[in-house]
Design a protein around this motif. Sequence first.
Motif, PDB file in Angstrom:
ATOM      1  N   ASP A 159     -69.835 -15.772  43.154  1.00  0.00           N
ATOM      2  CA  ASP A 159     -69.732 -17.238  43.113  1.00  0.00           C
ATOM      3  C   ASP A 159     -70.693 -17.830  42.092  1.00  0.00           C
ATOM      4  N   ASN A 160     -71.924 -17.362  42.097  1.00  0.00           N
ATOM      5  CA  ASN A 160     -72.909 -17.891  41.151  1.00  0.00           C
ATOM      6  C   ASN A 160     -72.555 -17.531  39.708  1.00  0.00           C
ATOM      7  N   VAL A 161     -72.032 -16.334  39.520  1.00  0.00           N
ATOM      8  CA  VAL A 161     -71.642 -15.935  38.171  1.00  0.00           C
ATOM      9  C   VAL A 161     -70.506 -16.802  37.650  1.00  0.00           C
ATOM     10  N   VAL A 162     -69.515 -17.061  38.487  1.00  0.00           N
ATOM     11  CA  VAL A 162     -68.378 -17.885  38.063  1.00  0.00           C
ATOM     12  C   VAL A 162     -68.828 -19.315  37.772  1.00  0.00           C
ATOM     13  N   LYS A 163     -69.739 -19.852  38.583  1.00  0.00           N
ATOM     14  CA  LYS A 163     -70.258 -21.207  38.328  1.00  0.00           C
ATOM     15  C   LYS A 163     -70.942 -21.275  36.964  1.00  0.00           C
ATOM     16  N   LEU A 164     -71.726 -20.252  36.655  1.00  0.00           N
ATOM     17  CA  LEU A 164     -72.417 -20.246  35.369  1.00  0.00           C
ATOM     18  C   LEU A 164     -71.421 -20.135  34.215  1.00  0.00           C
ATOM     19  N   LEU A 165     -70.399 -19.290  34.379  1.00  0.00           N
ATOM     20  CA  LEU A 165     -69.393 -19.146  33.328  1.00  0.00           C
ATOM     21  C   LEU A 165     -68.579 -20.431  33.167  1.00  0.00           C
TER      22      LEU A 165
ATOM     23  N   GLU B  49     -79.461  -7.480  41.160  1.00  0.00           N
ATOM     24  CA  GLU B  49     -80.183  -8.741  41.318  1.00  0.00           C
ATOM     25  C   GLU B  49     -80.358  -9.484  39.995  1.00  0.00           C
ATOM     26  N   LEU B  50     -80.217  -8.790  38.891  1.00  0.00           N
ATOM     27  CA  LEU B  50     -80.503  -9.395  37.589  1.00  0.00           C
ATOM     28  C   LEU B  50     -79.256  -9.901  36.875  1.00  0.00           C
ATOM     29  N   THR B  51     -78.143 -10.013  37.577  1.00  0.00           N
ATOM     30  CA  THR B  51     -76.895 -10.408  36.917  1.00  0.00           C
ATOM     31  C   THR B  51     -77.020 -11.768  36.250  1.00  0.00           C
ATOM     32  N   LEU B  52     -77.526 -12.751  36.999  1.00  0.00           N
ATOM     33  CA  LEU B  52     -77.687 -14.099  36.437  1.00  0.00           C
ATOM     34  C   LEU B  52     -78.798 -14.142  35.399  1.00  0.00           C
ATOM     35  N   GLU B  53     -79.813 -13.307  35.577  1.00  0.00           N
ATOM     36  CA  GLU B  53     -80.890 -13.276  34.590  1.00  0.00           C
ATOM     37  C   GLU B  53     -80.370 -12.787  33.233  1.00  0.00           C
ATOM     38  N   ILE B  54     -79.516 -11.792  33.260  1.00  0.00           N
ATOM     39  CA  ILE B  54     -78.979 -11.273  31.997  1.00  0.00           C
ATOM     40  C   ILE B  54     -78.116 -12.321  31.303  1.00  0.00           C
ATOM     41  N   LEU B  55     -77.431 -13.157  32.080  1.00  0.00           N
ATOM     42  CA  LEU B  55     -76.589 -14.196  31.488  1.00  0.00           C
ATOM     43  C   LEU B  55     -77.405 -15.287  30.806  1.00  0.00           C
TER      44      LEU B  55
ATOM     45  N   GLU C 124     -70.680 -22.725  31.078  1.00  0.00           N
ATOM     46  CA  GLU C 124     -70.638 -22.326  29.674  1.00  0.00           C
ATOM     47  C   GLU C 124     -69.315 -22.722  29.024  1.00  0.00           C
ATOM     48  N   LEU C 125     -68.218 -22.567  29.776  1.00  0.00           N
ATOM     49  CA  LEU C 125     -66.911 -22.934  29.230  1.00  0.00           C
ATOM     50  C   LEU C 125     -66.824 -24.431  28.980  1.00  0.00           C
ATOM     51  N   GLN C 126     -67.375 -25.242  29.874  1.00  0.00           N
ATOM     52  CA  GLN C 126     -67.389 -26.686  29.668  1.00  0.00           C
ATOM     53  C   GLN C 126     -68.225 -27.059  28.449  1.00  0.00           C
ATOM     54  N   ASN C 127     -69.313 -26.333  28.232  1.00  0.00           N
ATOM     55  CA  ASN C 127     -70.145 -26.619  27.063  1.00  0.00           C
ATOM     56  C   ASN C 127     -69.406 -26.318  25.764  1.00  0.00           C
ATOM     57  N   THR C 128     -68.558 -25.298  25.762  1.00  0.00           N
ATOM     58  CA  THR C 128     -67.816 -24.985  24.536  1.00  0.00           C
ATOM     59  C   THR C 128     -66.813 -26.069  24.199  1.00  0.00           C
TER      60      THR C 128
ATOM     61  N   ALA D  58     -71.412 -11.212  23.636  1.00  0.00           N
ATOM     62  CA  ALA D  58     -70.440 -10.247  24.153  1.00  0.00           C
ATOM     63  C   ALA D  58     -71.138  -9.105  24.888  1.00  0.00           C
ATOM     64  N   LYS D  59     -72.260  -8.645  24.353  1.00  0.00           N
ATOM     65  CA  LYS D  59     -73.001  -7.566  25.007  1.00  0.00           C
ATOM     66  C   LYS D  59     -73.552  -8.011  26.351  1.00  0.00           C
ATOM     67  N   ALA D  60     -74.098  -9.233  26.424  1.00  0.00           N
ATOM     68  CA  ALA D  60     -74.631  -9.734  27.691  1.00  0.00           C
ATOM     69  C   ALA D  60     -73.528  -9.880  28.733  1.00  0.00           C
ATOM     70  N   LEU D  61     -72.367 -10.379  28.324  1.00  0.00           N
ATOM     71  CA  LEU D  61     -71.259 -10.518  29.268  1.00  0.00           C
ATOM     72  C   LEU D  61     -70.744  -9.162  29.728  1.00  0.00           C
ATOM     73  N   GLN D  62     -70.710  -8.199  28.826  1.00  0.00           N
ATOM     74  CA  GLN D  62     -70.249  -6.854  29.199  1.00  0.00           C
ATOM     75  C   GLN D  62     -71.170  -6.223  30.254  1.00  0.00           C
ATOM     76  N   ILE D  63     -72.472  -6.360  30.048  1.00  0.00           N
ATOM     77  CA  ILE D  63     -73.416  -5.790  31.020  1.00  0.00           C
ATOM     78  C   ILE D  63     -73.297  -6.514  32.350  1.00  0.00           C
ATOM     79  N   SER D  64     -73.207  -7.835  32.312  1.00  0.00           N
ATOM     80  CA  SER D  64     -73.164  -8.618  33.556  1.00  0.00           C
ATOM     81  C   SER D  64     -71.904  -8.326  34.354  1.00  0.00           C
TER      82      SER D  64
END
Length: 970
Positions: A355-361, A321-327, A364-368, A339-345
């Motif tokens: 789906d929610n994880v990919v949307k968040l990523l 349940e905490l996947t998005l929270e860790i991100l 983040e990619l657009q922000n870079t 890198a550590k947060a992405l590895q855990i997630s």
Amino acid sequence: MTVETQQPAYTLVFDPSRSSSGYTVSDFQKALERGSDEDKVATMKRILVVMLEGNPLPELLMHIIRFVMPSKNKKLKKLLYFYWEIVPKLDNEGKLRHEMILVCNAIQHDLQHPNEYIRGNTLRFLTKLREAELLEQMVPSVMACLEYRHAYVRKYAILAVLSIYKVSDHLLPDAKELINTFLIAETDPICKRNAFVGLAELDREAALSYLEEHITSIELLDPLLQAAFVQFIRKDATLTPALKPQYVELLIDLLGSTTSSEVVFETALALTALSSDPSVLTNAASKLVDLAVKVFDNNVKLIVLDRIQDINDKNPGSLEELTLEILRVLNAEDMDVRAKALQISMGLVTSRNVDNVVKLLKKELQNTVSHSEKEKSMEYRQLLIKTIHTVAIRFAEVAASVVSLLLDFIPDLSSVAANGVISFIKEVIEKFPHLRSDILESLLAVMDNIKSAKAYRGASWILGEYAESNEEIQRCWKHIRASVGEVPILQSEMKKLANGAEDEEQATDKSESKRTGPIILPDGTYGTESAFDAVENPDTEESNSRTPMRRFVLNGDFYTASILASTIIKLVLRFENVSKDESVLNALKAEGLLILVSIVRVGQSSLVEKNIDEDSLERIVCAISILMDESDPAEKKSERELVEMAFLDATKSSFKTQVALFRKKNAKLSARNLNKTAEPLDNPIHFRQFAQANSNVAGSDMIEEDLQLALKGDTEKASANSVISKLKKIVPLTGFSDPVYAEAYITTHQFDVVLDVLLVNQTRETLKNLHVQFATLGDLKIIDNPTSTNVVPHGFHRLTVTVKVSSADTGVIFGNIIYDGAHGEDAHYVILNDVHVDIMDYIKPAKTEDENFRTMWNAFEWENKISVKSQLPSLHAYLRELVKGTNMGILTAAEALGEEDCRFLSCNLYAKSSFGEDALANLCIEKEPSTGQVVGHVRIRSKGQGLALSLGDRVALIAKQSGKVKLARI
């Protein structure tokens, strides 16, 4: 009765100037006798550094008592108590030294000093004192300090009471009642915390009753006392499992009410140690995530994330349940934290939250891309692409949207990132056949915008392998035709150059006809114009406006052109299989021949930056011959099958094998990680209700075990081979015929080497003033040289020498033994054998990505190339000897190394030293058919010269050992 205690940790003193090695005992004595207080402070610092390095300096004790102890200088008094910590207080017979009586009197005066900070500093020193004879005289003064008005004195006084009782309970038999009374009457939070810690250690029942009295108002207490409560609860729950449910409820309430970051961290860890309930673990991990987001220190963030990963490793699936929270931690700027947060997630992603994880990523990619001016934005973008790649390969439902997203970003990506996207598309298009048509269409739409030649080569390979239908082949061919541009390339470029020269002449005439002179501004002043601002670079603009393949060819990248030639052959062969339209097929062959011949012609002209290389020319000419041969009606069926197998089957099957091996490797890694936390079927089940009241079913405290492991190391593993390892590391320093026989047992730690030297007097006379002098070559430093001694006839003497190691370079320790001659004779010398420090103790095999390996290979400037000539029976045998001799890890997959009896072998190796140094190696060897020898080269690269040379010596040693002649018979 004396309570067993741990050895105290000494206070460390930093010496900014390493000049103390030139001082002798007499120099220190003179400096203490004649110097001012400021000079004595500097001298005491040097003395402390020398003593902490292993030299006890017993001769200085009386000088310090006479010339330092009477001083009232605060700095000098503080250094004096550092000295009392480490000075030997017992003589050789184990009795208290007589000089310590004077020291004891001075300490008692300081315990009664009107300055509270001197009292507190003295009480803190008593907590590190372990001599009961000294402490016995301090007890009345310590008891008086418990009632002192200043809290700074009382907080150390209560710790001194605890320490004295642990050294000898006869000195303070009523310590438990004393601490309990002090705790009830105390109002200062720090003093209460120290008193509760002492009470919990000495009287568990009294500490439990105090906790019960304050359980209702625990959220109102000071955070220091709350942390002490949490520590007591964690340890007591391990000893009394019956109270664990109540303790868990109490910790949950405390976790929800406290605002202290320290208490949140300690409470969350205690909950994870006491309970395996998913709801409790989720609550604790959620608080840890909030803590990681809130704190500013990146080191703290990494520590908290490590604890979250430990929770997930021990309880797989509990933190889904905490996947998005860790991100949320991705808001940090540090790359290690991200890198550590992405590895855990990524370990928590499931089909429910992908789906929610990919949307968040994606966000983040657009922000870079929008914040490309930020530092490390490119590195973060590559990390995100790699993470999205991992997710999309695991879950087919997001693969299509991820591919289109990454392809949209290709024009803005660097060469490495763009190549990573293409590699990802290769894997997706192979794993999900139903997405191939859409992926090819999206890829063709963005290929014109690809700037990286490496990424374009990968995209061309995809077109040649996965364009299977008639329409797909024709769309790919249109892109190739448009990418090459107008053909023949040579004639069209020459025409452009001619037209450009005419335009330049006209522009020159126009510029000459313009009025020259200064520019007058509206305010009447003269304006200036920089010539640098007016210069245009038409070549650069024209190069950027060219189509991709034309740009690569004119820039001299003919390797990409050779890949295009293979793509053309594949498209022609596949179109011939799927379509019977001879006119279109002939047109494709004709256009392909025109494109390839045009590339060869321009590659041999002076128009390109560098001419075409032989390998690329050979591949393109081979493609031309295949296209010409395809029009031959007399072609044999076996020849055609061979061509189709080479171009249509071999490369795709190789890629399928590579993908399958990668999946198998990931599956093995996942199974290994799962096996760490899996419970065997035959493990007994403990029922707490059926156990006795005093039985310990809960097991040990995992946090306490980790702490002991960090302090003492793995003692079981160390003691397993202790005898064998000691025998292996004994080095003779002198011969048996020398007057003094010496041997050393070498112990290698992470950053130092300890020589335990045994000296044996083999003569019938006493060797007077015998001392051993050591010196070093390389990045080694002798911490302390041993003092001189007298050795009786046939007597033994042991001494210890510590050598500091600062890098993994080859180091040599050498020296001699000196002792006085009889009746005024000159001193006698015994030369010691050299001791070579084995760098293999500091080099460990490691793993890294191929891209990172290539980046380091290009960046490292030191290279050591060693020729290989060995009599070993096979190439794989030499590789095994190389790995064994250099402690390097093989990066090349085992499947790519070939069979045991192969004739050629090439692979990459990688290792890291204990000092963070990287060592790269490339092995290229073959077996000569005539002699049967293994010949070739080993190229070693590192950032520093020493490591490259040291590993080169190890490689040369392998050749010497394998070339030795073995005696079969006499």
